[in-house]
Design an enzyme around this catalytic site. Structure first.
Site, PDB file in Angstrom:
ATOM      1  N   GLY A 109       0.773  -1.234   0.000  1.00 41.07           N
ATOM      2  CA  GLY A 109       0.000   0.000   0.000  1.00 41.07           C
ATOM      3  C   GLY A 109       0.808   1.290   0.000  1.00 41.07           C
ATOM      4  N   GLY A 110       1.985   1.246  -0.588  1.00 39.90           N
ATOM      5  CA  GLY A 110       2.798   2.476  -0.679  1.00 39.90           C
ATOM      6  C   GLY A 110       2.047   3.588  -1.417  1.00 39.90           C
ATOM      7  N   ASP A 161      -4.103  -7.254  -5.660  1.00 42.44           N
ATOM      8  CA  ASP A 161      -2.781  -7.892  -5.638  1.00 42.44           C
ATOM      9  C   ASP A 161      -2.956  -9.391  -5.396  1.00 42.44           C
ATOM     10  OD1 ASP A 161       0.316  -6.509  -5.001  1.00 42.44           O
ATOM     11  OD2 ASP A 161       0.033  -8.676  -4.873  1.00 42.44           O
ATOM     12  N   ILE A 187      -4.932  -9.379 -11.881  1.00 42.78           N
ATOM     13  CA  ILE A 187      -5.549  -8.239 -12.565  1.00 42.78           C
ATOM     14  C   ILE A 187      -6.141  -8.673 -13.904  1.00 42.78           C
ATOM     15  CG2 ILE A 187      -4.938  -6.059 -13.729  1.00 42.78           C
ATOM     16  CD1 ILE A 187      -2.968  -5.759 -11.191  1.00 42.78           C
ATOM     17  N   GLU A 188      -5.386  -9.547 -14.601  1.00 38.77           N
ATOM     18  CA  GLU A 188      -5.865  -9.974 -15.925  1.00 38.77           C
ATOM     19  C   GLU A 188      -7.110 -10.865 -15.828  1.00 38.77           C
ATOM     20  OE1 GLU A 188      -3.067 -10.625 -14.407  1.00 38.77           O
ATOM     21  OE2 GLU A 188      -2.144 -12.520 -14.998  1.00 38.77           O
ATOM     22  N   SER A 201       1.872   0.029  -9.752  1.00 46.26           N
ATOM     23  CA  SER A 201       3.291  -0.346  -9.842  1.00 46.26           C
ATOM     24  C   SER A 201       3.359  -1.744 -10.426  1.00 46.26           C
ATOM     25  CB  SER A 201       3.940  -0.437  -8.461  1.00 46.26           C
ATOM     26  OG  SER A 201       3.560   0.613  -7.625  1.00 46.26           O
ATOM     27  N   CYS A 250       8.170  -5.404 -11.623  1.00 44.68           N
ATOM     28  CA  CYS A 250       9.265  -4.785 -12.365  1.00 44.68           C
ATOM     29  C   CYS A 250      10.234  -5.767 -12.990  1.00 44.68           C
ATOM     30  CB  CYS A 250      10.004  -3.837 -11.448  1.00 44.68           C
ATOM     31  SG  CYS A 250      10.591  -4.641  -9.961  1.00 44.68           S
ATOM     32  N   SER A 274       8.488  -2.122  -2.487  1.00 40.73           N
ATOM     33  CA  SER A 274       7.604  -0.974  -2.356  1.00 40.73           C
ATOM     34  C   SER A 274       8.274   0.311  -2.869  1.00 40.73           C
ATOM     35  CB  SER A 274       7.175  -0.851  -0.892  1.00 40.73           C
ATOM     36  OG  SER A 274       6.147   0.093  -0.784  1.00 40.73           O
TER      37      SER A 274
HETATM   38  N1  SAH Z   1       3.591  -0.480  -4.880  1.00 38.15           N
HETATM   39  C1  SAH Z   1       3.521  -1.719  -4.131  1.00 38.15           C
HETATM   40  C2  SAH Z   1       4.436  -2.795  -4.619  1.00 38.15           C
HETATM   41  C3  SAH Z   1       4.295  -3.227  -6.012  1.00 38.15           C
HETATM   42  S1  SAH Z   1       5.311  -4.614  -6.393  1.00 38.15           S
HETATM   43  C4  SAH Z   1       3.825  -1.423  -2.658  1.00 38.15           C
HETATM   44  O1  SAH Z   1       3.863  -0.271  -2.266  1.00 38.15           O
HETATM   45  O2  SAH Z   1       4.062  -2.369  -1.909  1.00 38.15           O
HETATM   46  C5  SAH Z   1       4.289  -5.427  -7.553  1.00 38.15           C
HETATM   47  C6  SAH Z   1       3.113  -6.168  -6.958  1.00 38.15           C
HETATM   48  O3  SAH Z   1       2.339  -6.668  -8.046  1.00 38.15           O
HETATM   49  C7  SAH Z   1       3.471  -7.357  -6.101  1.00 38.15           C
HETATM   50  O4  SAH Z   1       2.917  -7.188  -4.821  1.00 38.15           O
HETATM   51  C8  SAH Z   1       2.829  -8.551  -6.832  1.00 38.15           C
HETATM   52  O5  SAH Z   1       2.248  -9.490  -5.941  1.00 38.15           O
HETATM   53  C9  SAH Z   1       1.755  -7.882  -7.663  1.00 38.15           C
HETATM   54  N2  SAH Z   1       1.392  -8.581  -8.900  1.00 38.15           N
HETATM   55  C10 SAH Z   1       2.218  -9.062  -9.834  1.00 38.15           C
HETATM   56  N3  SAH Z   1       1.531  -9.578 -10.853  1.00 38.15           N
HETATM   57  C11 SAH Z   1       0.211  -9.443 -10.559  1.00 38.15           C
HETATM   58  C12 SAH Z   1      -0.987  -9.780 -11.243  1.00 38.15           C
HETATM   59  N4  SAH Z   1      -0.942 -10.369 -12.408  1.00 38.15           N
HETATM   60  N5  SAH Z   1      -2.172  -9.474 -10.646  1.00 38.15           N
HETATM   61  C13 SAH Z   1      -2.186  -8.865  -9.432  1.00 38.15           C
HETATM   62  N6  SAH Z   1      -1.077  -8.520  -8.757  1.00 38.15           N
HETATM   63  C14 SAH Z   1       0.118  -8.792  -9.300  1.00 38.15           C
END
Ligand code: SAH
Length: 398
Positions: free
Chosen positions: A14-15, A34, A57-58, A76, A79, A381
């Site tokens: 949750g950043g 997530d 998400i997809e 986010s 990466c 994060s």
């Molecule tokens: N901004 C976030 C971190 C993002 S890291 C923070 O503040 O913590 C990327 C996140 O995307 C990870 O937690 C991972 O579990 C999630 N993720 C990766 N692929 C995903 C998908 N296909 N559907 C949902 N979540 C996904």
């Protein structure tokens, strides 16, 4: 004004949510998505009222997204496909699938969001995924600005160079002149003006620091204020590295690490570097003191892997690091260990990393989340203050 309806994708711990709150913009996260169960537990613990969708998400049909009728997307995407050290699989990497799905549904939504903020690693700017993103944004009538920012530009002593994109629908102009160049500092708008003229310079230094982190890893005596004349070049450090670190440490626009440290650490012994790591990695540790004004980027392997995962803290501040490292090679393992131990080096605690990331004091972890898991989640994060400023800029009227 009715609160903005915000969709937080790849929400992690949750950043982005914290950044939104800090920005003070009237808004509500109407759904966070997530797949990571550990991250989701931390998210729920901190934002119990926010609907959290533990799914891919997809896998969310367009209809469900339409029903949310959101005004803003914060995201986010994972990466790995875009890191410089990882395999640059880019859009063909299966992990990019969900992001391509987001791009695919954007033009098909009944009501497109007015605002988008995306965060990613440095390297995203030259990826095919970024190409696909801007093509979609242009097609949907968004204006956008790309940026590469690191927390020192806000006076925070931690490098975390990240790519950001802020976009808004054409009908809502930005408060600053957008450019197709990637900005390396915050655009100048009144409410954000800093009285510190060298912040841009701070950033420049840190851009280099971040780039170097994966290539040359070095061990440096920090706190150059105390010993400006004496400079030690350790085995793996170049004169250029040393100069850069010294200039960061002398930049009074950046706060000292001590402001971010915990006073009473719970179970402190777990954070001290074990003898094996000390002996093995002595020459590649990035060592900082509480009076330093810099630290390297904390990655998800911090506290577990040593190489290039983030700085360690010298807590015996009166011990002169140069004298410890001098002629270290000539000593027996036992003597080496004895000398290195005098520095009392420890890892930053997860709370301290959260502080450097700008998470508020009330942010926490459920007890059952292990230290290793906390480092991992924090390593994935982002810097909350950087996000808060970007949201402010994004929402600022012309
Ligand atoms: N901004 C976030 C971190 C993002 S890291 C923070 O503040 O913590 C990327 C996140 O995307 C990870 O937690 C991972 O579990 C999630 N993720 C990766 N692929 C995903 C998908 N296909 N559907 C949902 N979540 C996904």
């Amino acid at each position: 004004m009715a609160p903005l309806r915000v969709l937080e994708l790849y929400s992690g711990i949750g950043g982005m949510h914290c950044g939104l709150t800090e920005s003070g913009v009237p808004a509500e996260v109407i759904a966070a998505v997530d797949v990571n169960t550990t991250a989701n537990e931390v998210y729920k613990y901190n934002f119990p009222k926010t609907p959290l969708w533990p799914k891919t998400i997809e896998g969310i049909p367009l209809k469900e997204l339409d029903a949310l009728s959101f005004d803003m997307i914060l995201m986010s995407p994972p990466c790995q496909p875009f890191t410089r050290i990882g395999l640059q699989g880019d859009v063909s990497d299966p992990r990019a699938k969900s992001f391509l799905y987001v791009l695919d549904i954007l033009p098909r939504l009944q009501k497109p969001p007015t605002y988008i903020l995306l965060e990613n690693v440095k390297g995203f700017e030259s990826s095919e995924a970024r190409e696909a993103m801007v093509t979609t944004l242009e097609k949907c009538g968004f204006r956008y600005q790309e940026l590469l920012l690191s927390p020192p530009c806000l006076g925070i002593p931690n490098s975390r160079l990240r790519y950001f994109l802020i976009a808004k629908l054409q009908k809502e102009p930005f408060a600053f002149q957008t450019t197709n160049k990637i900005l390396e500092e915050f655009p100048m708008i009144h409410s954000l003006e800093s009285d510190c003229s060298s912040t841009a310079q701070c950033l420049e230094g840190n851009l280099q620091a971040d780039v170097d982190q994966n290539n040359t890893i070095s061990s440096t005596p920090c706190g150059t204020e105390q010993c400006p004349q004496r400079t030690f070049l350790f085995k793996l450090e170049t004169a250029k590295d040393l100069k850069r670190k010294q200039s960061q440490n002398n930049d009074i626009c950046i706060r000292m690490l001590e402001e971010f440290l915990e006073e009473n650490i719970e179970g402190p012994s777990q954070y001290f570097l074990p003898p094996k790591s000390l002996l093995r990695y002595a020459l590649i540790l990035d060592i900082v003191k509480p009076t330093c004004r810099r630290s390297t980027c904390f990655t998800k392997g911090y506290g577990h892997y040593v190489e290039g995962t983030g700085s360690v803290l010298q807590t015996a501040t009166d011990v002169e690091i140069g004298s410890v490292y001098k002629s270290l090679e000539t000593l027996s393992e036992e003597e080496k260990l004895e000398k290195l131990s005098t520095l009392k080096m420890r890892y930053f605690t997860p709370r301290e990393i959260a502080n450097l990331h700008g998470f508020p004091p009330e942010f926490g972890f459920p007890d059952k989340i292990t230290t290793k898991q906390r480092y991992r989640l924090l390593g994935n994060s982002l810097n909350v203050h950087v996000v808060a400023n970007l949201i402010t800029i994004l929402l600022q009227l012309h």
